[in-house]
Design a protein around this motif. Structure first.
Motif, short mmCIF file in Angstrom:
data_model
loop_
_atom_site.label_atom_id
_atom_site.label_comp_id
_atom_site.label_asym_id
_atom_site.label_seq_id
_atom_site.Cartn_x
_atom_site.Cartn_y
_atom_site.Cartn_z
N VAL A 320 0.84 -1.20 0.00
CA VAL A 320 0.00 0.00 0.00
C VAL A 320 0.87 1.25 0.00
CG1 VAL A 320 -1.71 1.33 1.30
CG2 VAL A 320 -1.92 -1.16 1.15
N GLN A 321 1.89 1.26 0.87
CA GLN A 321 2.75 2.44 0.98
C GLN A 321 3.58 2.66 -0.28
OE1 GLN A 321 0.81 3.39 3.87
NE2 GLN A 321 2.60 4.71 3.68
N ALA A 322 4.00 1.58 -0.93
CA ALA A 322 4.74 1.73 -2.18
C ALA A 322 3.88 2.39 -3.25
CB ALA A 322 5.24 0.36 -2.65
N ARG A 323 2.60 2.04 -3.26
CA ARG A 323 1.71 2.67 -4.24
C ARG A 323 1.44 4.13 -3.89
NH1 ARG A 323 1.40 -2.52 -4.65
NH2 ARG A 323 0.56 -3.58 -6.49
N LEU A 324 1.41 4.44 -2.61
CA LEU A 324 1.27 5.85 -2.20
C LEU A 324 2.51 6.65 -2.58
CD1 LEU A 324 -0.42 5.44 1.31
CD2 LEU A 324 -1.49 6.23 -0.82
N MET A 325 3.68 6.02 -2.47
CA MET A 325 4.91 6.68 -2.92
C MET A 325 4.84 6.96 -4.42
SD MET A 325 8.33 5.20 -1.07
CE MET A 325 8.81 5.84 0.55
N ALA A 326 4.39 5.96 -5.18
CA ALA A 326 4.28 6.14 -6.63
C ALA A 326 3.33 7.28 -6.96
CB ALA A 326 3.81 4.83 -7.28
N ARG A 327 2.22 7.38 -6.23
CA ARG A 327 1.27 8.47 -6.46
C ARG A 327 1.91 9.82 -6.17
NH1 ARG A 327 -4.13 9.28 -2.87
NH2 ARG A 327 -2.51 9.95 -1.41
N ALA A 328 2.69 9.89 -5.08
CA ALA A 328 3.35 11.15 -4.73
C ALA A 328 4.36 11.57 -5.79
CB ALA A 328 4.04 11.01 -3.37
N LEU A 329 5.00 10.60 -6.42
CA LEU A 329 5.98 10.92 -7.46
C LEU A 329 5.32 11.41 -8.74
CD1 LEU A 329 8.37 7.89 -6.94
CD2 LEU A 329 8.82 10.26 -6.33
N ARG A 330 4.09 10.93 -8.99
CA ARG A 330 3.39 11.31 -10.22
C ARG A 330 2.59 12.60 -10.07
NH1 ARG A 330 1.78 5.62 -10.41
NH2 ARG A 330 -0.09 6.35 -9.34
N ASP A 331 2.09 12.85 -8.86
CA ASP A 331 1.06 13.89 -8.66
C ASP A 331 1.55 14.92 -7.65
OD1 ASP A 331 -1.18 15.41 -8.22
OD2 ASP A 331 -2.50 13.74 -7.74
N ASP A 332 1.68 16.16 -8.10
CA ASP A 332 2.14 17.23 -7.21
C ASP A 332 1.19 17.46 -6.04
OD1 ASP A 332 4.48 17.82 -8.56
OD2 ASP A 332 3.50 19.23 -9.92
#
Length: 342
Positions: A320-332
């Motif tokens: 779950v946290q890895a996907r949240l990291m990915a979202r943070a990298l894509r979305d300002d």
């Protein structure tokens, strides 16, 4: 999401071979276990383990990671197949790590998650302490960690941030000794965090547990399509999975809590450790098995995830946290929010 399984091989002189589409575990030429490969996401081998070439090829073809660790859990090597994941996501990751402001914010979030979770460990210990004096010490240390959290907001560089994290860790480990039941403190007492090699039994347990969390965090990042080598808090260095170390920070207190459980319930004793010449300490083979079993059982515990507003097995939280990291990298507009237990 499916909770993927990791096979941990802890018995010395084990040999692993391919048997049709099954992994066969042999000890002294006797078959001890057969595991269908489609049940596995990774195979982690501690110490001296033999493997057949056909098995290694099949693991690579199936996207099943093969991880080699030494007897104490220190990383030695990892075999993987072709790199998977979204190349555009990785491109965004590489761009973000070149942005000093974003790097500092991401590193701050990782440290904040770690300190919040360690503070909860001390607060819980203060509530359950049998001694009023020890409860007061634990409360004071928890207050010190709260001050460290406030200081994070003022950190203007990674060096300052790492300094705050280091001081918070030092205070936390002082308190961790007080969470060991009094009758076990003579055996399980630590003088700060030591590693490579661990210098006491408590540190030996922590190093072993951290190595398993590290492997799970790395696998979670790869499953999310991220490059585990390119992180924010931990400096980039050849051979270092910096982003996996970043993600693992918020999970270290879960390893600490499990170590305390094993000690305080008497599941591990002084006899479960080897004291080596030079001062290093190592878990005995049977003790390693006991820790692995306890770790796998703990990963099945249902945990309430505050952002998902639902309970998930602890073993799924790194995914779950890895996907949240990915979202943070894509979305300002989606800053990374670390997992903090309630």
């Amino acid at each position: 999401m499916q909770l993927l399984n990791t096979l941990y091989v802890t018995t010395a002189d084990t040999y692993l071979r391919l048997d049709n589409d099954t992994l066969r575990v042999e000890v002294e030429q006797e078959t001890r276990l057969r595991v269908p490969l489609h049940h596995l996401s990774a195979v982690v081998c501690f110490g001296h383990t033999g493997l057949s070439a056909p098995l290694m090829h099949r693991l690579a073809e199936g996207g099943i990671a093969l991880v080699l660790l030494d007897d104490n859990g220190r990383f030695k090597a990892r075999l993987e197949g072709a790199v998977t994941g979204n190349v555009l996501l990785r491109q965004a990751q590489f761009g973000r790590v070149a942005d000093p402001a974003f790097t500092l914010d991401m590193a701050r979030a990782c440290v904040a998650g770690k300190i919040k979770n360690t503070r909860q460990v001390l607060q819980r210990g203060a509530r359950e302490a049998k001694s009023e004096d020890e409860a007061q010490v634990l409360t004071r240390l928890a207050d010190d960690l709260a001050a460290s959290l406030r200081a994070l907001t003022e950190a203007t560089s990674l060096d300052v941030l790492r300094g705050i994290e280091g001081e918070a860790a030092r205070q936390y480990f002082i308190g961790l000794n007080l969470l060991v039941r009094p009758e076990s403190r003579a055996v399980f007492q630590m003088d700060g965090r030591t590693r490579r090699p661990p210098r006491d039994r408590f540190n030996a347990m922590l190093s072993f547990l951290y190595s398993m969390w590290m492997n799970d965090c790395r696998s979670a990042l790869e499953a999310a399509g991220l490059d585990p080598q390119v992180g924010f808090l931990h400096a980039l260095r050849p051979g270092r999975a910096a982003l996996a170390l970043d993600l693992m920070e918020e999970f270290r207190p879960w390893a600490d809590r499990l170590a305390l459980t094993l000690i305080n319930r008497g599941q591990l004793t002084a006899d479960d450790f080897v004291l080596r010449e030079g001062g290093g300490v190592l878990l005995e083979p049977d003790a390693r098995k006991a820790v692995v079993v306890a770790y796998q059982e703990r990963k099945r515990d249902e945990i309430n995830h505050p952002l998902l507003a639902q309970s998930v097995p602890l073993g799924l939280v790194p995914l779950v946290q890895a996907r949240l990291m990915a979202r943070a990298l894509r979305d300002d507009g989606a800053p990374y929010v670390p997992f903090v237990a309630k």
